[in-house]
Enzyme design. Structure first.
Site, PDB file in Angstrom:
ATOM      1  N   GLU A 249     -44.888 -46.620  59.376  1.00 10.65           N
ATOM      2  CA  GLU A 249     -44.759 -45.642  58.471  1.00 10.65           C
ATOM      3  C   GLU A 249     -45.369 -45.879  57.102  1.00 10.65           C
ATOM      4  O   GLU A 249     -45.081 -46.822  56.427  1.00 10.65           O
ATOM      5  CB  GLU A 249     -42.831 -45.905  58.222  1.00 10.65           C
ATOM      6  CG  GLU A 249     -42.283 -45.636  59.591  1.00 10.65           C
ATOM      7  CD  GLU A 249     -42.187 -44.265  60.001  1.00 10.65           C
ATOM      8  OE1 GLU A 249     -42.630 -43.165  59.102  1.00 10.65           O
ATOM      9  OE2 GLU A 249     -41.892 -43.920  61.088  1.00 10.65           O
TER      10      GLU A 249
ATOM     11  N   CYS B 173     -41.984 -43.595  49.061  1.00  9.01           N
ATOM     12  CA  CYS B 173     -43.141 -42.696  50.020  1.00  9.01           C
ATOM     13  C   CYS B 173     -43.095 -41.117  50.122  1.00  9.01           C
ATOM     14  O   CYS B 173     -43.888 -40.461  50.057  1.00  9.01           O
ATOM     15  CB  CYS B 173     -42.862 -43.386  51.279  1.00  9.01           C
ATOM     16  SG  CYS B 173     -41.381 -43.310  52.349  1.00  9.01           S
TER      17      CYS B 173
HETATM   18  P1  NAD Z   1     -48.434 -52.532  51.105  1.00  7.64           P
HETATM   19  O1  NAD Z   1     -49.219 -51.940  52.265  1.00  7.64           O
HETATM   20  O2  NAD Z   1     -49.154 -53.156  50.182  1.00  7.64           O
HETATM   21  O3  NAD Z   1     -47.247 -53.663  51.647  1.00  7.64           O
HETATM   22  C1  NAD Z   1     -46.378 -53.476  52.502  1.00  7.64           C
HETATM   23  C2  NAD Z   1     -46.008 -54.704  53.279  1.00  7.64           C
HETATM   24  O4  NAD Z   1     -47.177 -55.350  54.125  1.00  7.64           O
HETATM   25  C3  NAD Z   1     -45.777 -56.046  52.443  1.00  7.64           C
HETATM   26  O5  NAD Z   1     -44.868 -56.741  53.241  1.00  7.64           O
HETATM   27  C4  NAD Z   1     -47.211 -56.725  52.799  1.00  7.64           C
HETATM   28  O6  NAD Z   1     -47.297 -58.069  52.535  1.00  7.64           O
HETATM   29  C5  NAD Z   1     -47.568 -56.256  54.086  1.00  7.64           C
HETATM   30  N1  NAD Z   1     -49.032 -56.223  54.419  1.00  7.64           N
HETATM   31  C6  NAD Z   1     -50.156 -56.086  53.372  1.00  7.64           C
HETATM   32  N2  NAD Z   1     -51.363 -56.019  54.061  1.00  7.64           N
HETATM   33  C7  NAD Z   1     -51.132 -56.527  55.275  1.00  7.64           C
HETATM   34  C8  NAD Z   1     -51.962 -56.609  56.369  1.00  7.64           C
HETATM   35  N3  NAD Z   1     -53.219 -56.457  56.510  1.00  7.64           N
HETATM   36  N4  NAD Z   1     -51.281 -56.826  57.579  1.00  7.64           N
HETATM   37  C9  NAD Z   1     -50.013 -57.287  57.650  1.00  7.64           C
HETATM   38  N5  NAD Z   1     -49.034 -57.277  56.607  1.00  7.64           N
HETATM   39  C10 NAD Z   1     -49.738 -56.574  55.536  1.00  7.64           C
HETATM   40  O7  NAD Z   1     -47.470 -51.467  50.554  1.00  7.64           O
HETATM   41  P2  NAD Z   1     -46.805 -51.552  49.193  1.00  7.64           P
HETATM   42  O8  NAD Z   1     -47.560 -51.265  47.945  1.00  7.64           O
HETATM   43  O9  NAD Z   1     -45.770 -52.688  49.284  1.00  7.64           O
HETATM   44  O10 NAD Z   1     -45.688 -50.197  49.447  1.00  7.64           O
HETATM   45  C11 NAD Z   1     -46.012 -49.262  48.886  1.00  7.64           C
HETATM   46  C12 NAD Z   1     -46.526 -48.303  50.127  1.00  7.64           C
HETATM   47  O11 NAD Z   1     -45.644 -48.173  51.402  1.00  7.64           O
HETATM   48  C13 NAD Z   1     -46.765 -46.915  49.625  1.00  7.64           C
HETATM   49  O12 NAD Z   1     -47.982 -46.263  50.040  1.00  7.64           O
HETATM   50  C14 NAD Z   1     -45.721 -45.936  50.341  1.00  7.64           C
HETATM   51  O13 NAD Z   1     -45.566 -44.682  50.235  1.00  7.64           O
HETATM   52  C15 NAD Z   1     -45.444 -46.938  51.555  1.00  7.64           C
HETATM   53  N6  NAD Z   1     -44.212 -46.538  52.003  1.00  7.64           N
HETATM   54  C16 NAD Z   1     -43.882 -45.841  53.260  1.00  7.64           C
HETATM   55  C17 NAD Z   1     -42.727 -45.590  53.740  1.00  7.64           C
HETATM   56  C18 NAD Z   1     -42.728 -44.584  54.757  1.00  7.64           C
HETATM   57  O14 NAD Z   1     -41.262 -44.670  55.517  1.00  7.64           O
HETATM   58  N7  NAD Z   1     -43.487 -43.775  55.271  1.00  7.64           N
HETATM   59  C19 NAD Z   1     -41.607 -46.002  53.032  1.00  7.64           C
HETATM   60  C20 NAD Z   1     -41.712 -47.068  51.968  1.00  7.64           C
HETATM   61  C21 NAD Z   1     -43.092 -46.992  51.506  1.00  7.64           C
END
Ligand code: NAD
Length: 490
Positions: free
Chosen positions: A257, A291
């Protein structure tokens, strides 16, 4: 912290370098959780490295079979106890969402409320896992059934950490899986330890749930641990691509997501005052760090002037500040890196010719509600997910152009269409390549009963909510039974 009638969930035994993995144990590292509005350290929690994640997965895989074989009504009862406990501890958890996540109190309270509904919805699904019996003339019986996946790894973001964690956690547990959650380092208490403490209080058997704050390395460990059958990831598209690639390599199911740049379309027959209210909510709620935020406003040229005036007036009246000490509509941006990113995209977009009608510049950690007009499709603020309180507005002249502009993005999460003709709205919705679309509403909508998810770069087709969870968090098995032993020509 606000006072609550229930005993505190988060005492020093939980917050002093600990994490939840077979009880409260020392993390391999320590992680300071900060209050974004002030920069103060709220607590130090334990953080996991890859080895600690692997160990948690091993414990979870040993605990899962008994949990998966438990009476589904017992699992349902436990989820309902957890829902009641969330309600009992509502004020304390909401307080953490305000201080640790930078939420305004109504957002925090709303988030706890939806989290409770996620539990209630999952409880109702627990006894509903089904199969089929397909008899054959020779007496053979085919038995097909949905069974738990085993250990589900959940990786969460910080923006709606409770809902986005619980929408995977509750159905995964309901379907009989064990869970190892790698929660976001920005919100380890509200978006991590809340789950651990509530399920501990609710009586979840030891080892079935692990909550490990940590960084990308800890998350990546879930994508390679052999006993993990599925990873549910919510976060950015960039990280989601890496998680998806690793899960593919290691043959794990993965639900992604991801990000969005959702279009909010205002037709010339719409109620413009209501549209500007919805548009403001869709872009500015939780500082735009959603998001599904309304990331592109598409407004019919005949009503654009009125819409812009009303939207800018609304933006200018939204107070920004510390939601823990002031009554504000917008709190802080989650961290300095995110603040810099928002500021840079906005200043670049202004440099490319956008006109600022409200806001436009912030003072860290606060960024005001910003309205950008005269947008063109090549501008950064039009193409990229900003994740800040920014409403970029572009005009169109007919429905086909609105559809073409709305679909001109790699993302495909949500859409909103304002019109006095719901049938026309439905027709436009039918032409949009998004997982979700809302007529006469803005783009930010979530309901535990309905399948939530995106198309294109917003996800890989995973859906959370309602009956979709029955498929998402289980897998098929086929068992055959013959009344007499089979014999063959060999
Ligand atoms: P992010 O991708 O930086 O981090 C999200 C999570 O992933 C964190 O727990 C982080 O530690 C982990 N992570 C990062 N890189 C990783 C990797 N290589 N392997 C495994 N885990 C990893 O995102 P963010 O900045 O925290 O959140 C914002 C983003 O999330 C925005 O793009 C937003 O649109 C998206 N989002 C999507 C939804 C949805 O339902 N579609 C909901 C909320 C947020």
């Amino acid at each position: 912290m606000a006072t609550t009638t229930a005993p505190a969930l988060f005492g020093p035994e939980v917050l002093d370098g600990k994490l939840f993995s077979g009880g409260w144990v020392d993390g391999k590292g320590r992680l300071a959780t900060l209050e974004p509005a002030t920069g103060d350290t709220l607590a130090e929690v334990g953080s996991a490295d890859a080895d600690q994640v692997f160990e948690a997965v091993r414990i979870a895989s040993r605990a899962q079979p008994a949990w998966g074989a438990a009476d589904p009504y017992e699992r349902a009862a436990l989820l309902l106890r957890a829902a009641a406990l969330f309600d009992e501890h509502r004020a304390e958890i909401a307080d953490w969402l305000v201080r640790e996540g930078g939420a305004i109190p109504p957002k925090a309270d709303f988030e706890v409320g939806v989290t409770i509904k996620e539990l209630q919805e999952a409880a109702a699904l627990a006894p509903r896992t089904r199969g089929e019996v397909v008899p054959e003339p020779d007496g053979k019986i085919n038995i097909t059934m949905r069974v738990p996946i085993g250990v589900v790894g959940i990786i969460t973001p910080w923006n709606f950490p409770l809902i986005l964690g619980m929408r995977s956690l509750a159905p995964a547990l309901a379907m009989g899986n064990a869970v190892v959650m790698k929660c976001d380092p920005n919100t380890p208490v509200s978006g991590g330890f809340s789950f651990a403490r509530i399920f501990e209080e609710a009586g979840l058997p030891d080892g079935v749930l692990h909550v490990l704050p940590g960084g990308a390395d800890a998350g990546a460990a879930l994508t390679v641990a052999p006993q993990v059958g599925m990873v549910s990831f919510t976060g950015s598209t960039a990280a989601g691509r890496k998680v998806g690639a690793a899960c593919g390599e290691n043959l794990k199911r993965v639900a992604l997501e991801l990000g969005g740049k959702s279009a909010f379309i205002v037709l010339e027959d719409a109620d413009i005052d209501a549209a500007s209210s919805s548009g403001a909510w869709g872009s500015f709620l939780h500082q735009g760090q959603i998001c599904m935020a309304s990331g592109r406003h598409l407004v019919h040229e005949k009503v654009a002037a009125e819409y812009l005036e009303k939207l800018a007036a609304r933006a200018a009246h939204l107070p920004v500040g510390n939601p823990n000490t002031e009554q504000v509509a917008l709190g802080p941006i989650i961290n300095p890196g995110q603040f810099e990113k928002v500021s840079k995209i906005v200043s670049d977009t202004i440099g490319q010719g956008a006109q600022v009608l409200a806001g436009g510049e912030g003072k860290a950690p606060f960024f005001p509600a910003t309205v950008l007009a005269e947008m063109t499709p090549d501008m950064r603020g039009w193409r990229e997910e900003i994740f800040g309180p920014v409403a970029p507005v572009m005009t169109f002249s007919d429905d086909d152009e609105a559809i073409a502009l709305a679909n001109d993005t790699e993302y495909g999460l949500s859409a909103g269409i304002f019109t006095s003709s719901p049938a026309r709205g439905r027709q436009i919705a039918g032409s949009l390549r998004t997982g979700m679309a809302h007529i006469n509403d803005q783009t930010v909508n979530d309901d535990p009963r309905t399948p939530f998810g995106g198309m294109g770069a917003s996800g890989n087709g995973g859906r959370f909510g309602g009956d979709a969870n029955l498929d998402e968090f289980t897998q098929w098995r086929w068992i055959t039974e013959r009344s007499t032993p089979a014999t063959y020509p060999f």
